[in-house]
Design a protein around this motif. Sequence first.
Motif, PDB file in Angstrom:
ATOM      1  N   GLU A 375       0.814  -1.210   0.000  1.00 42.71           N
ATOM      2  CA  GLU A 375       0.000   0.000   0.000  1.00 42.71           C
ATOM      3  C   GLU A 375       0.849   1.263   0.000  1.00 42.71           C
ATOM      4  O   GLU A 375       0.468   2.275  -0.587  1.00 42.71           O
ATOM      5  CB  GLU A 375      -0.931   0.003   1.220  1.00 42.71           C
ATOM      6  CG  GLU A 375      -1.962  -1.126   1.204  1.00 42.71           C
ATOM      7  CD  GLU A 375      -2.835  -1.114   2.441  1.00 42.71           C
ATOM      8  OE1 GLU A 375      -2.548  -0.300   3.349  1.00 42.71           O
ATOM      9  OE2 GLU A 375      -3.784  -1.909   2.501  1.00 42.71           O
ATOM     10  N   ASP A 378       1.669   2.385  -3.490  1.00 40.38           N
ATOM     11  CA  ASP A 378       0.537   3.056  -4.131  1.00 40.38           C
ATOM     12  C   ASP A 378       0.353   4.453  -3.563  1.00 40.38           C
ATOM     13  O   ASP A 378       0.008   5.394  -4.297  1.00 40.38           O
ATOM     14  CB  ASP A 378      -0.741   2.230  -3.934  1.00 40.38           C
ATOM     15  CG  ASP A 378      -0.678   0.892  -4.653  1.00 40.38           C
ATOM     16  OD1 ASP A 378       0.057   0.816  -5.668  1.00 40.38           O
ATOM     17  OD2 ASP A 378      -1.343  -0.060  -4.208  1.00 40.38           O
ATOM     18  N   ARG A 381       2.869   6.785  -5.093  1.00 40.13           N
ATOM     19  CA  ARG A 381       2.481   7.142  -6.452  1.00 40.13           C
ATOM     20  C   ARG A 381       1.366   8.185  -6.450  1.00 40.13           C
ATOM     21  O   ARG A 381       1.389   9.147  -7.223  1.00 40.13           O
ATOM     22  CB  ARG A 381       2.021   5.892  -7.206  1.00 40.13           C
ATOM     23  CG  ARG A 381       3.144   4.945  -7.617  1.00 40.13           C
ATOM     24  CD  ARG A 381       2.573   3.690  -8.228  1.00 40.13           C
ATOM     25  NE  ARG A 381       3.612   2.834  -8.791  1.00 40.13           N
ATOM     26  CZ  ARG A 381       3.380   1.611  -9.237  1.00 40.13           C
ATOM     27  NH1 ARG A 381       2.159   1.076  -9.173  1.00 40.13           N
ATOM     28  NH2 ARG A 381       4.384   0.891  -9.752  1.00 40.13           N
ATOM     29  N   SER A 382       0.383   7.986  -5.583  1.00 39.87           N
ATOM     30  CA  SER A 382      -0.756   8.909  -5.542  1.00 39.87           C
ATOM     31  C   SER A 382      -0.352  10.302  -5.111  1.00 39.87           C
ATOM     32  O   SER A 382      -0.988  11.284  -5.517  1.00 39.87           O
ATOM     33  CB  SER A 382      -1.831   8.358  -4.599  1.00 39.87           C
ATOM     34  OG  SER A 382      -1.336   8.312  -3.262  1.00 39.87           O
TER      35      SER A 382
END
Length: 498
Positions: A375, A378, A381-382
């Motif tokens: 997680e 991710d 990246r977000s």
Amino acid sequence: MSNETILPGVSDDETTIPRDASLFERIAANPRPAAIWAGVLAVLVLLEAGAIASLLASFLRGAVAAAPGVTPSAYGLDAMVQSASEIPTLLSRDIIPNQGYDVNGGNDGPWASTFLGLPPAFAWFIRFVLVYVYAAALFGWLANGYRVFRRHYRYADWTPRDDVVNRFSGHTWGQFGAVVVLAFIVMALFAPALSPTTVERNIEQPYSYEISYFDEEAGGVEQTFVGAANGDSRSQGGGDSNYGLLSYDDYGRFHPFGTLDSGKDLFTFMMYGSRVSLFVGLMAIGLSGLIATVAAMLTAYYKGLVDLATVVVGDSIISIPQLLLLLMAVAVFRGHPIAAIYNRGFLIALIFAFTGWPLLWRAIRGPALQVSNQEWIDAARSYGQKPSATMRKHMLPYVVGYLLVYASMTLGGIIISTAALSFLGLGITTPTPEWGRAVAIGEPYIATQSWHIGTIPGIMIVVVVTAFNALGDGIRDAIDPQSEGGESTEGAMAGGGA
């Protein structure tokens, strides 16, 4: 929650600093422990300043000499090496000399020109022991640096790294590997001090140096070339043609491992040969590890076409027979400056790196893919974090442990492969010492009184390679306590080859 913490190791005043303060800021707030630690290093370096300077100057001269059309003397490198060799060094042959002669002949003493008039064997042994005492102090300094960091400059009371260190400290097999590997590294770094003579005098240019010895027929001290003395000190099977373990020759020279069939000192050959083995191993594993790590980060982060292309390239390289590639490279680069570095040593290291990185990549691909699906990746990246920053900060620390395990095991394989190539005449060439070539030299005498020529190098190769494997086992079990001898590691390998 406060963003400040009490600096560890400071009890007079509760010195608080921000939790995100850099290491330099923490040292500035409490400089005394770091200053003591650095002071000890300064003392250790000063004791061996000459050896360190000479080693660096020799490597620089060798690298320049390998360049086409370049002579080291034109750039003053020969003078630099000579100047470095004149820097005082505590553990040197000048301070603790072991080459001398029996004033009465017969190697029974008393001795002249040796340290305190001791027999050459005793003088050499004193220097040998002091070198390893110095090395132990140096490695102890490194270990103490981590303790100083934990006690005085780390704001966290505990990190996962502490458990890794504690588990490794209780891993007997891994500790055995670490001790032998460190002893091997000391051989390579301190070969001139550990050897009873030097590779230049005894192996590479024996007819450029002279030694003094007591001639019983002349009734006095005479001079002769080292090469001539070697010719009278050959080990070629038995009788008068054998100088085995812990023996003296007729010129008062002590040979801890005996002599070769050419009369050259085997112990000196082995100490300097460890430099070649370490150079080839570290160069090959360093390059292949770098390529494998970059490939693992890219394939795990981007997946898809990047992963497929890397699989195709890696499988294509693995399909090339390594021995065939080596034969082709030796033929193509014959006479090329790149083959002159360490007498094919650098070329062999490049070949091992080129053919070995796909295997390392497969080994760490599974863990890299596993962490890329977490997680926090991710989330990075977000938030728009650059892919390179995400790989470096959040993926690489998870993968580097597995890389250390496989690199340690692979390095042992590179060393034994290099020895095997030299045994077959395809590896390191003369006059550069190499362990596998010593085994080849001693093969005809293995069933004679000169068995030491091939047996001792063979035993040392087995012990060192086993030690690298043991070190890898210890690192693996320390990093992954659930591995229990390799269960998790095998899982990683399966994931890497998927």
